[in-house]
Design an enzyme around this catalytic site. Structure first.
Site, short mmCIF file in Angstrom:
data_model
loop_
_atom_site.label_atom_id
_atom_site.label_comp_id
_atom_site.label_asym_id
_atom_site.label_seq_id
_atom_site.Cartn_x
_atom_site.Cartn_y
_atom_site.Cartn_z
N ASP A 79 8.40 1.24 -4.27
CA ASP A 79 7.71 1.56 -3.01
C ASP A 79 8.68 1.30 -1.88
OD1 ASP A 79 6.07 2.01 -0.90
OD2 ASP A 79 4.65 0.39 -1.32
N TRP A 104 9.99 -7.77 -6.35
CA TRP A 104 8.94 -7.50 -7.34
C TRP A 104 9.57 -6.77 -8.53
CZ3 TRP A 104 9.89 -4.12 -3.43
CH2 TRP A 104 9.78 -2.76 -3.67
N ASP A 123 14.04 -5.06 -1.61
CA ASP A 123 14.10 -4.41 -0.30
C ASP A 123 15.40 -4.82 0.36
OD1 ASP A 123 11.65 -3.21 -0.63
OD2 ASP A 123 10.52 -4.73 0.48
N ASN A 151 3.99 -4.04 -4.95
CA ASN A 151 5.10 -3.41 -4.21
C ASN A 151 4.77 -3.07 -2.77
OD1 ASN A 151 3.54 -1.06 -4.28
ND2 ASN A 151 4.73 -0.08 -5.90
N ASP A 152 3.51 -3.26 -2.37
CA ASP A 152 3.09 -2.73 -1.07
C ASP A 152 3.20 -3.75 0.06
OD1 ASP A 152 2.24 -0.73 0.56
OD2 ASP A 152 0.11 -1.02 0.16
N1 ABN Z 1 8.29 -2.98 -0.50
C1 ABN Z 1 8.52 -1.97 0.41
C2 ABN Z 1 7.68 -2.10 1.64
C3 ABN Z 1 8.25 -2.55 2.80
C4 ABN Z 1 7.50 -2.63 3.93
C5 ABN Z 1 6.16 -2.29 3.88
C6 ABN Z 1 5.60 -1.86 2.71
C7 ABN Z 1 6.36 -1.76 1.56
#
Ligand code: ABN
Length: 175
Positions: A79, A104, A123, A151-152
């Site tokens: 994500d 994650w 990230d 992942n969100d």
């Molecule tokens: N893990 C990626 C992400 C970053 C910022 C907001 C939502 C998802």
């Protein structure tokens, strides 16, 4: 009245004789022959029964081995923005950004060897959103109460800069 009936008889007879003359037995037999032969031969003609003409043109299959596409096999629980589209690579953050200290994981099937791999998604932090190649796949992804497979959220939470730029995918091992 009698005369009128006689006249009608003659009129009808003349009409029918004319029709019989124009469409004689031979012509009727000829037409019947055409219908019979046509009816027998038509079903033997080759027909395209595939339905290919009615169907939409086939779309090319997405390549599971192209890291610049969201269909790449390692991205099954990805994500974010693909770092391969943001100046980084599959495993390296772009210049000026740092990999998140926490991450994650996902379990993805490698179609090349049929094995499941544990993939760690990091990230990249320190710059604003890259904006290229947004990708969101959620195989085996779980809500926030299973944090390690969620992942969100912005995983830059533990870095000096919380700004999220893009995401990398690193193989940890065979699941
Ligand atoms: N893990 C990626 C992400 C970053 C910022 C907001 C939502 C998802």
């Amino acid at each position: 009245m009698r005369r009128l009936f006689d006249w009608m008889d003659r009129f009808t007879e003349r009409g029918l004789r004319g029709v019989a003359h124009r469409h004689g037995r031979r012509s009727l037999l000829g037409k019947l022959g055409v219908a019979l032969v046509g009816g027998a031969v038509l079903p033997m003609l080759p027909f395209d029964r595939s339905g290919a003409f009615a169907a939409e043109p086939a779309k090319p299959k997405p390549d599971p081995n192209d890291p610049s596409k969201c269909e790449y096999w390692r991205y099954c629980a990805f994500d974010g923005y693909l770092c391969t589209c943001c100046g980084g690579s599959l495993t390296q953050c772009p210049p000026g950004t740092d990999a998140s200290k926490v991450s994650w994981v996902g379990t993805c099937l490698n179609p090349n060897d049929g094995r499941q791999y544990l993939v760690s998604y990091h990230d990249c932090c320190g710059k604003g959103s890259c904006g290229n190649c947004l990708c969101n796949n959620n195989e085996r992804e779980r809500p926030g109460y299973r944090l390690g497979v969620h992942n969100d959220i912005n995983w830059c939470m533990a870095n000096a800069s919380n700004m999220f730029h893009c995401t990398t995918s690193i193989i940890v091992g065979v699941a």
